[in-house]
Design an enzyme around this catalytic site. Structure first.
Site, mmCIF file in Angstrom:
data_model
loop_
_atom_site.group_PDB
_atom_site.id
_atom_site.type_symbol
_atom_site.label_atom_id
_atom_site.label_comp_id
_atom_site.label_asym_id
_atom_site.label_seq_id
_atom_site.Cartn_x
_atom_site.Cartn_y
_atom_site.Cartn_z
ATOM 1 N N ASP A 61 0.838 -1.207 0.000
ATOM 2 C CA ASP A 61 0.000 0.000 0.000
ATOM 3 C C ASP A 61 0.869 1.252 0.000
ATOM 4 O OD1 ASP A 61 0.805 -0.654 2.660
ATOM 5 O OD2 ASP A 61 -0.795 0.572 3.514
ATOM 6 N N GLU B 227 0.263 -1.238 5.869
ATOM 7 C CA GLU B 227 1.332 -0.647 6.691
ATOM 8 C C GLU B 227 1.083 0.832 6.942
ATOM 9 O OE1 GLU B 227 5.030 1.299 7.866
ATOM 10 O OE2 GLU B 227 3.857 1.712 6.070
HETATM 11 C C1 LIG Z 1 22.250 11.203 11.083
HETATM 12 C C2 LIG Z 1 21.305 10.371 10.299
HETATM 13 C C3 LIG Z 1 20.392 11.186 9.471
HETATM 14 C C4 LIG Z 1 19.126 10.488 9.241
HETATM 15 C C5 LIG Z 1 18.446 11.044 8.073
HETATM 16 C C6 LIG Z 1 17.163 10.347 7.828
HETATM 17 C C7 LIG Z 1 16.857 10.361 6.370
HETATM 18 C C8 LIG Z 1 15.601 9.645 6.024
HETATM 19 C C9 LIG Z 1 15.773 8.206 5.783
HETATM 20 C C10 LIG Z 1 14.815 7.365 6.070
HETATM 21 C C11 LIG Z 1 13.554 7.820 6.702
HETATM 22 C C12 LIG Z 1 12.577 6.769 6.772
HETATM 23 C C13 LIG Z 1 11.255 7.321 7.239
HETATM 24 C C14 LIG Z 1 10.159 6.834 6.388
HETATM 25 C C15 LIG Z 1 9.244 5.911 7.097
HETATM 26 C C16 LIG Z 1 8.602 4.976 6.112
HETATM 27 C C17 LIG Z 1 7.638 4.039 6.756
HETATM 28 C C18 LIG Z 1 6.343 4.716 7.136
HETATM 29 O O1 LIG Z 1 5.903 5.634 6.487
HETATM 30 N N1 LIG Z 1 5.713 4.259 8.203
HETATM 31 C C19 LIG Z 1 4.583 4.919 8.834
HETATM 32 C C20 LIG Z 1 3.889 3.933 9.775
HETATM 33 C C21 LIG Z 1 2.699 4.556 10.451
HETATM 34 C C22 LIG Z 1 2.825 5.106 11.707
HETATM 35 C C23 LIG Z 1 1.720 5.679 12.326
HETATM 36 C C24 LIG Z 1 0.489 5.699 11.691
HETATM 37 C C25 LIG Z 1 0.361 5.123 10.428
HETATM 38 C C26 LIG Z 1 1.474 4.549 9.806
HETATM 39 C C27 LIG Z 1 5.101 6.104 9.629
HETATM 40 O O2 LIG Z 1 6.130 6.001 10.287
HETATM 41 O O3 LIG Z 1 4.436 7.159 9.602
HETATM 42 ZN ZN LIG Z 2 6.670 2.322 3.994
HETATM 43 ZN ZN LIG Z 3 5.088 5.233 4.365
#
Ligand SMILES: CCCCCCCC/C=C\CCCCCCCC(=O)N[C@@H](Cc1ccccc1)C(=O)O
Ligand SMILES: [Zn+2]
Ligand SMILES: [Zn+2]
Length: 505
Positions: free
Chosen positions: A126, A191
């Site tokens: 999704d 997710e």
């Molecule tokens: C010194 C280090 C620097 C770090 C830099 C970071 C750069 C970004 C790299 C990765 C970031 C990943 C974040 C993305 C998350 C993807 C997964 C996601 O979107 N999950 C949702 C799950 C969720 C939570 C609450 C309600 C509904 C869904 C989320 O976290 O929002």
């Molecule tokens: Zn994701």
């Molecule tokens: Zn996401």
């Protein structure tokens, strides 16, 4: 061991004598890796594979809210997957697969050495909804390639990983390569709403099948960062060895309604606005030095200048200036503290009516060195107003820290695979700043890693759930090959010297 080091910090500042911890980080052995040098080492991104990814991006498999998603499109995306990878879904006797709760998918690929514990690869099918349509450089469900980038919702979250895992597995099976170690693949379908119909049901099914433990788990997560951490040149592959906790709060203020011509001194809106402002103006404290981020910064040392090395080797001493520096960017700020995002604010009924209720939703991502209770207590103290009701709507404590040392097999498989695709990258343990489906699988392994082989440059982190989500064509080829190497490396017993998978990579 301690030693005295004489340092000149700036030309104006006298040399300072510091007692510093001796960390011969610069002399750490180079990270090692391995790779077979045969034709079957590299999966080229031909037109067929690129088009498959573009078609995958065409499905509007959107999750909006719990129970509110495009189930038809999610189902059709599943049908497309089943039709597009014939060896996985029909020809190979090594694979068993099934739909779970109609929309998620679970696979088992049988390895030929039953003594090896299986592992689990995860991704989700999704995507989040699209906003600001007029600001996209290409339509978000087109998969259009523009200036070397594939555009579309899901290119970095998370159809890249879905399709990369499938391409790698299909290639392996069609090349008649039989894995030694069995593995599972889980594609959840909710997710993005943290639902319990997708990955959570896959986890239940695995338990019903008698699976108790897997060697390691890899799910979406942190990425290969370049130019994003100030002062660090070259690619840094950050592997989420833990995940922040999450707290969703509902703040509310209720006051009697009335006529706007005779307003009280304060309204529900004003009181709540002040509470929200206090939260924003009083961020949670920096936890730098208390956990995994210390290991992360120490692993970055090979990419740092001498002065930076001294600072990083002595975080206890430079904690405050370093925290200040890291706080300046949202992406690095997220690594060192519990963050606060006010995501919804509602109030008001009519222009000339004093509002009876004001509500705000606050989303915290909790640093692994804090607990949910500490976060809520801190908020209560900062708001310091009993008229503001604070309710916890949802919470999850931060995840345990997975092994990330020389003898942690899963971490080494990841590190080796990263180095085969990005030979110049330094691989560092990190805190996953967002949340993933892995919370459903924490009972299956302590070795849970959150990593996406997405190569990100300044400006790219904002594309997560944002405008112009995209991935370069070259990076998508790297995604496929990263998973292919991971699957092959998981069959290896030990590690040997690095070389890249392909000269063009
Ligand atoms: C010194 C280090 C620097 C770090 C830099 C970071 C750069 C970004 C790299 C990765 C970031 C990943 C974040 C993305 C998350 C993807 C997964 C996601 O979107 N999950 C949702 C799950 C969720 C939570 C609450 C309600 C509904 C869904 C989320 O976290 O929002
Ligand atoms: Zn994701
Ligand atoms: Zn996401």
């Amino acid at each position: 061991m301690l030693r005295m080091v004489r340092l000149t910090l700036t030309e104006d500042v006298e040399a300072v004598v510091l007692i510093v911890r001796t960390v011969h980080l610069s002399q750490r052995p180079a990270q090692t890796s391995q790779c077979r040098q045969t034709d079957s080492d590299f999966i080229p991104l031909n037109e067929e594979r690129l088009q498959r990814f573009q078609k995958a991006l065409g499905f509007e498999s959107v999750s909006r809210d719990s129970g509110d998603s495009n189930t038809d499109e999610i189902f059709k995306f599943g049908e497309f997957i089943i039709a597009s990878f014939p060896h996985i879904h029909r020809h190979s006797p090594l694979v068993t697969w099934e739909r779970v709760n109609n929309l998620s998918l679970l696979y088992h690929i049988q390895g030929n050495d039953p003594s090896l514990k299986p592992y689990l690869l995860m991704a989700h099918i999704d995507v989040v909804p699209v906003t600001n349509l007029d600001q996209w450089d290409a339509p978000p469900f087109s998969g259009e390639v523009k200036d070397g980038f594939i555009y579309g919702r899901g290119t970095i979250d998370d159809k890249n990983n879905v399709m990369g895992i499938l391409e790698a597995t299909e290639f392996m099976l069609s090349s008649n390569i039989k894995p030694k170690r069995s593995f599972y693949i889980s594609f959840g379908h909710d997710e993005e709403t943290r639902g319990n119909a997708g990955a959570s049901q896959v986890a239940n099914l695995l338990r019903q099948k008698g699976v108790k433990e897997v060697e390691f788990i890899v799910d979406e997560g942190m990425t290969v960062l370049e130019g994003i951490i100030d002062g660090v040149a070259g690619p840094v592959a950050s592997v989420g060895v833990t995940e922040k906790g999450i707290v969703l709060l509902n703040l509310s203020v209720e006051l009697p309604p009335g006529h706007s011509s005779m307003p009280p001194r304060e309204t529900a809106i004003g009181i709540l606005a002040r509470a929200v402002l206090r939260l924003e103006e009083n961020p949670h404290p920096s936890m730098l030095g208390a956990g995994v981020e210390t290991d992360m910064f120490e692993s970055l040392v090979p990419k740092m200048s001498y002065l930076q090395r001294v600072v990083i080797s002595n975080i206890w001493l430079f904690r405050y200036p370093l925290s200040w520096l890291l706080s300046r960017k949202p992406s690095t700020n997220a690594v060192i503290r519990t963050v606060t995002a006010v995501t919804i604010f509602n109030s008001g009924v009519k222009f000339n009516m004093i509002p009876p209720l004001a509500e705000a939703k606050v989303n915290h991502r909790v640093h692994p060195s804090q607990t949910i209770q500490e976060v809520v207590d801190y908020d209560r103290a900062v708001i310091n107003d009993p008229r503001v009701k604070i309710e916890v709507v949802y919470s999850m404590e931060p995840h345990p820290v997975a092994g990330h040392g020389e003898s942690d097999f899963g971490y080494q498989v990841l590190r080796t695979s990263v180095r085969q695709i990005w030979p110049e990258a330094v691989v560092v343990p990190a805190i996953m700043v967002g949340n993933t489906d892995t919370f459903n699988f924490l009972n299956f392994s302590t070795n849970v890693y959150r990593f996406s082989p997405t190569h990100m440059f300044p400006g790219d982190p904002e594309r997560f759930h944002g405008i112009n989500e995209r991935m370069s064509v070259k990076n998508y080829e790297q995604v496929i090959n990263f998973f292919y190497h991971l699957i092959r490396n998981a069959d290896q017993a030990g590690l040997s010297p690095v070389h890249s998978a392909h000269p063009d990579l």
